[in-house]
Write a protein that holds these residues in place. Structure first.
Motif, PDB file in Angstrom:
ATOM      1  N   GLY A  91       0.704  -1.161  -0.084  1.00  0.00           N
ATOM      2  CA  GLY A  91      -0.144   0.119   0.063  1.00  0.00           C
ATOM      3  C   GLY A  91       0.745   1.190   0.063  1.00  0.00           C
ATOM      4  N   TYR A  92       1.969   1.252   0.649  1.00  0.00           N
ATOM      5  CA  TYR A  92       3.006   2.340   0.580  1.00  0.00           C
ATOM      6  C   TYR A  92       3.623   2.498  -0.842  1.00  0.00           C
ATOM      7  CZ  TYR A  92       7.401   5.031   1.109  1.00  0.00           C
ATOM      8  OH  TYR A  92       8.292   5.809   0.979  1.00  0.00           O
ATOM      9  N   GLU A  93       3.620   1.462  -1.442  1.00  0.00           N
ATOM     10  CA  GLU A  93       4.358   1.754  -2.849  1.00  0.00           C
ATOM     11  C   GLU A  93       3.141   2.163  -3.734  1.00  0.00           C
ATOM     12  OE1 GLU A  93       5.601  -2.331  -3.685  1.00  0.00           O
ATOM     13  OE2 GLU A  93       7.253  -2.119  -2.574  1.00  0.00           O
ATOM     14  N   VAL A  94       1.873   1.964  -3.296  1.00  0.00           N
ATOM     15  CA  VAL A  94       0.653   2.345  -4.164  1.00  0.00           C
ATOM     16  C   VAL A  94       0.731   3.945  -4.080  1.00  0.00           C
ATOM     17  CG1 VAL A  94      -1.715   2.329  -4.978  1.00  0.00           C
ATOM     18  CG2 VAL A  94      -0.402   0.046  -4.426  1.00  0.00           C
ATOM     19  N   TYR A  95       0.637   4.274  -2.521  1.00  0.00           N
ATOM     20  CA  TYR A  95       0.614   5.575  -2.322  1.00  0.00           C
ATOM     21  C   TYR A  95       1.839   6.580  -2.796  1.00  0.00           C
ATOM     22  CZ  TYR A  95       1.662  10.031   0.505  1.00  0.00           C
ATOM     23  OH  TYR A  95       1.731  11.345   0.609  1.00  0.00           O
ATOM     24  N   LYS A  96       3.016   5.910  -3.066  1.00  0.00           N
ATOM     25  CA  LYS A  96       4.240   6.489  -3.397  1.00  0.00           C
ATOM     26  C   LYS A  96       4.128   6.704  -4.989  1.00  0.00           C
ATOM     27  CE  LYS A  96       9.460   5.806  -3.803  1.00  0.00           C
ATOM     28  NZ  LYS A  96      10.371   5.020  -3.355  1.00  0.00           N
ATOM     29  N   GLN A  97       3.621   5.950  -5.905  1.00  0.00           N
ATOM     30  CA  GLN A  97       3.798   5.615  -6.913  1.00  0.00           C
ATOM     31  C   GLN A  97       2.407   6.402  -7.778  1.00  0.00           C
ATOM     32  OE1 GLN A  97       4.795   1.872  -8.974  1.00  0.00           O
ATOM     33  NE2 GLN A  97       5.797   1.322  -7.209  1.00  0.00           N
ATOM     34  N   VAL A  98       1.336   6.398  -6.934  1.00  0.00           N
ATOM     35  CA  VAL A  98       0.122   6.826  -7.557  1.00  0.00           C
ATOM     36  C   VAL A  98      -0.465   8.013  -6.824  1.00  0.00           C
ATOM     37  CG1 VAL A  98      -2.127   6.440  -8.255  1.00  0.00           C
ATOM     38  CG2 VAL A  98      -0.518   4.570  -8.509  1.00  0.00           C
ATOM     39  N   CYS A  99      -0.713   7.869  -5.496  1.00  0.00           N
ATOM     40  CA  CYS A  99      -1.533   8.902  -4.709  1.00  0.00           C
ATOM     41  C   CYS A  99      -0.608  10.072  -4.482  1.00  0.00           C
ATOM     42  CB  CYS A  99      -1.930   8.159  -3.497  1.00  0.00           C
ATOM     43  SG  CYS A  99      -2.831   6.533  -3.822  1.00  0.00           S
ATOM     44  N   LYS A 100       0.617   9.740  -4.115  1.00  0.00           N
ATOM     45  CA  LYS A 100       1.406  10.975  -3.668  1.00  0.00           C
ATOM     46  C   LYS A 100       1.359  12.167  -4.804  1.00  0.00           C
ATOM     47  CE  LYS A 100       6.294  11.730  -2.594  1.00  0.00           C
ATOM     48  NZ  LYS A 100       7.714  10.983  -2.218  1.00  0.00           N
ATOM     49  N   LEU A 226      -6.604   4.030 -10.463  1.00  0.00           N
ATOM     50  CA  LEU A 226      -5.864   2.630 -10.301  1.00  0.00           C
ATOM     51  C   LEU A 226      -6.542   1.901 -11.404  1.00  0.00           C
ATOM     52  CD1 LEU A 226      -6.363   1.836  -6.422  1.00  0.00           C
ATOM     53  CD2 LEU A 226      -4.505   2.942  -7.679  1.00  0.00           C
ATOM     54  N   GLU A 227      -5.587   1.372 -12.343  1.00  0.00           N
ATOM     55  CA  GLU A 227      -5.839   0.706 -13.390  1.00  0.00           C
ATOM     56  C   GLU A 227      -4.764  -0.663 -13.401  1.00  0.00           C
ATOM     57  OE1 GLU A 227      -5.172   2.920 -17.133  1.00  0.00           O
ATOM     58  OE2 GLU A 227      -7.110   3.940 -16.660  1.00  0.00           O
ATOM     59  N   LYS A 246      -7.137  -2.756  -2.105  1.00  0.00           N
ATOM     60  CA  LYS A 246      -7.035  -3.402  -0.687  1.00  0.00           C
ATOM     61  C   LYS A 246      -5.819  -2.989  -0.037  1.00  0.00           C
ATOM     62  CE  LYS A 246      -5.551  -7.094   1.563  1.00  0.00           C
ATOM     63  NZ  LYS A 246      -4.300  -7.629   1.688  1.00  0.00           N
ATOM     64  N   ASP A 247      -4.604  -2.831  -1.007  1.00  0.00           N
ATOM     65  CA  ASP A 247      -3.290  -2.734  -0.416  1.00  0.00           C
ATOM     66  C   ASP A 247      -3.365  -1.062   0.316  1.00  0.00           C
ATOM     67  OD1 ASP A 247      -2.479  -5.138  -0.531  1.00  0.00           O
ATOM     68  OD2 ASP A 247      -1.602  -4.847  -2.548  1.00  0.00           O
ATOM     69  N   VAL A 248      -3.574  -0.345  -0.642  1.00  0.00           N
ATOM     70  CA  VAL A 248      -3.655   1.203  -0.161  1.00  0.00           C
ATOM     71  C   VAL A 248      -4.536   1.543   0.930  1.00  0.00           C
ATOM     72  CG1 VAL A 248      -5.263   2.262  -1.976  1.00  0.00           C
ATOM     73  CG2 VAL A 248      -3.082   3.475  -0.972  1.00  0.00           C
ATOM     74  N   ALA A 249      -5.683   0.951   0.992  1.00  0.00           N
ATOM     75  CA  ALA A 249      -6.818   0.877   1.990  1.00  0.00           C
ATOM     76  C   ALA A 249      -6.175   0.328   3.482  1.00  0.00           C
ATOM     77  CB  ALA A 249      -8.063   0.268   1.791  1.00  0.00           C
ATOM     78  N   THR A 250      -5.450  -0.700   3.398  1.00  0.00           N
ATOM     79  CA  THR A 250      -4.758  -1.221   4.555  1.00  0.00           C
ATOM     80  C   THR A 250      -3.653  -0.377   4.966  1.00  0.00           C
ATOM     81  OG1 THR A 250      -5.206  -3.411   3.686  1.00  0.00           O
ATOM     82  CG2 THR A 250      -3.655  -3.298   5.457  1.00  0.00           C
ATOM     83  N   PHE A 251      -3.069   0.197   4.031  1.00  0.00           N
ATOM     84  CA  PHE A 251      -1.838   1.189   4.421  1.00  0.00           C
ATOM     85  C   PHE A 251      -2.395   2.572   5.010  1.00  0.00           C
ATOM     86  CE2 PHE A 251       0.440   4.896   2.767  1.00  0.00           C
ATOM     87  CZ  PHE A 251       1.621   4.964   3.591  1.00  0.00           C
ATOM     88  N   LEU A 252      -3.449   2.858   4.676  1.00  0.00           N
ATOM     89  CA  LEU A 252      -4.291   4.031   5.114  1.00  0.00           C
ATOM     90  C   LEU A 252      -4.974   3.915   6.411  1.00  0.00           C
ATOM     91  CD1 LEU A 252      -5.741   5.826   1.828  1.00  0.00           C
ATOM     92  CD2 LEU A 252      -3.797   6.375   3.122  1.00  0.00           C
ATOM     93  N   ARG A 253      -5.443   2.534   6.626  1.00  0.00           N
ATOM     94  CA  ARG A 253      -5.947   2.022   7.963  1.00  0.00           C
ATOM     95  C   ARG A 253      -4.725   2.163   9.146  1.00  0.00           C
ATOM     96  NH1 ARG A 253      -7.707   1.859  12.167  1.00  0.00           N
ATOM     97  NH2 ARG A 253      -9.235   0.124  12.882  1.00  0.00           N
TER      98      ARG A 253
END
Length: 304
Positions: A91-100, A226-227, A246-253
């Motif tokens: 989830g951190y990787e999703v945040y870093k590569q997309v959400c950030k 997210l694609e 699922k992973d980014v939601a767990t990271f944000l939790r």
């Protein structure tokens, strides 16, 4: 004032009102004081209950025009379950590569990753990838340096005006406490990220808006980000849309409550110690203290 703080305040009003009511029944109070305390207790308890009901009604009304958020089978459901730390890292990787690119996470520091999703060396490497403005130095000038473990995640924009200008007037919210600040928590985040559909007939969207039934009102400025294969996981996991959500939601939790696992572990230990203390109390009461309490002491004078 946050929603959680308001709820605690309203519950306190109900409790204190009930305590006022019980206080009026104690002995030693005059009739006038009893009537006054009883009245205050009834008013306090009634006002607290009314405000609590209004709070729930307002919160429910905010999401009345949004689709029902289904509950997902999270591995951290239940007070005896822990967070999936491999999912936190992904989830951190999703945040870093997309959400950030649009959202900040200003209440998280790189040191928080140590022992949770990264080793200390890995967290230092992640911090060193960002540039932090620091200072002033001995000459009074500000300078830029590589990030350290003590630094917090940098935001994508210097201020709110810059963020709104880059997003057609919309302000991307900070994600540090988004799970606690949204009705549904991580279920809301997962449903929002995977719930984009074409706008139904009769719904008019403005330029730059997208339709998501899980967002209040349906019209949301954030597009479907997210694609499939949008992220490259370091552990080789297949990056499907559902997996990334699922992973980014767990990271944000985890980001909203980094101490969640420690608190649950402490509660289990306290329950075990409390059970042991109750058993020891019962044993000493039954076999030690009860014999002393129930024994009869009789005085028999010595006859001359």
């Amino acid at each position: 004032m946050s929603s959680m703080f308001r709820r605690q305040l309203l519950r306190s009003l109900v409790v204190y009102g009930s305590q006022y009511r019980r206080l009026s029944t104690k002995q030693g109070c005059s009739r006038t004081k009893n009537i006054l305390l009883s009245t205050l207790g009834v008013i306090g308890a009634g006002a607290g209950a009314l405000l609590y009901a209004l709070e729930n009604a307002v919160e429910a009304g905010m999401y009345v025009d949004a689709a029902h958020i289904p509950h997902q089978p999270w591995t951290h459901d239940g007070w005896t379950q822990s967070l999936d730390h491999a999912s936190i890292r992904r989830g951190y990787e999703v945040y870093k590569q997309v959400c950030k690119a649009c959202h900040s996470c200003q209440y998280l520091a790189f040191r928080n990753l140590v022992g949770v999703s990264h080793t200390e060396e890995q967290a230092k490497a992640e911090a060193a990838e960002v540039t932090v403005r620091d200072g002033p130095d001995e000459t009074g000038e500000y300078f830029e340096r590589p990030g350290r473990l003590s630094d917090y995640f940098p935001g994508p924009y210097p201020n709110e005006n810059a963020a709104r200008y880059a997003n057609n007037g919309s302000y991307p919210p900070d994600l540090s406490l988004i799970v606690l600040g949204r009705h549904g928590g991580e279920d809301y985040v997962f449903s929002l990220l995977t719930g984009y559909v074409p706008a139904p007939a009769g719904v008019v969207l403005r330029e730059g808006q997208n339709y998501n039934p899980y967002f209040p009102g349906g019209a949301i400025a954030m597009g479907e980000i997210l694609e499939n294969d949008a992220v490259e996981y370091s552990d080789g996991t297949c990056a499907t849309q559902a997996q990334m959500a699922k992973d980014v939601a767990t990271f944000l939790r985890w980001a909203s409550e980094p101490e969640l696992d420690d608190r649950r572990l402490m509660s289990i230990r306290l329950c075990l110690w409390f059970t042991l203390a109750c058993a020891m109390t019962w044993f000493f009461t039954k076999h030690k203290w009860m014999s002393m309490k129930s024994r009869k002491v009789a005085y028999k004078p010595i006859s001359k």
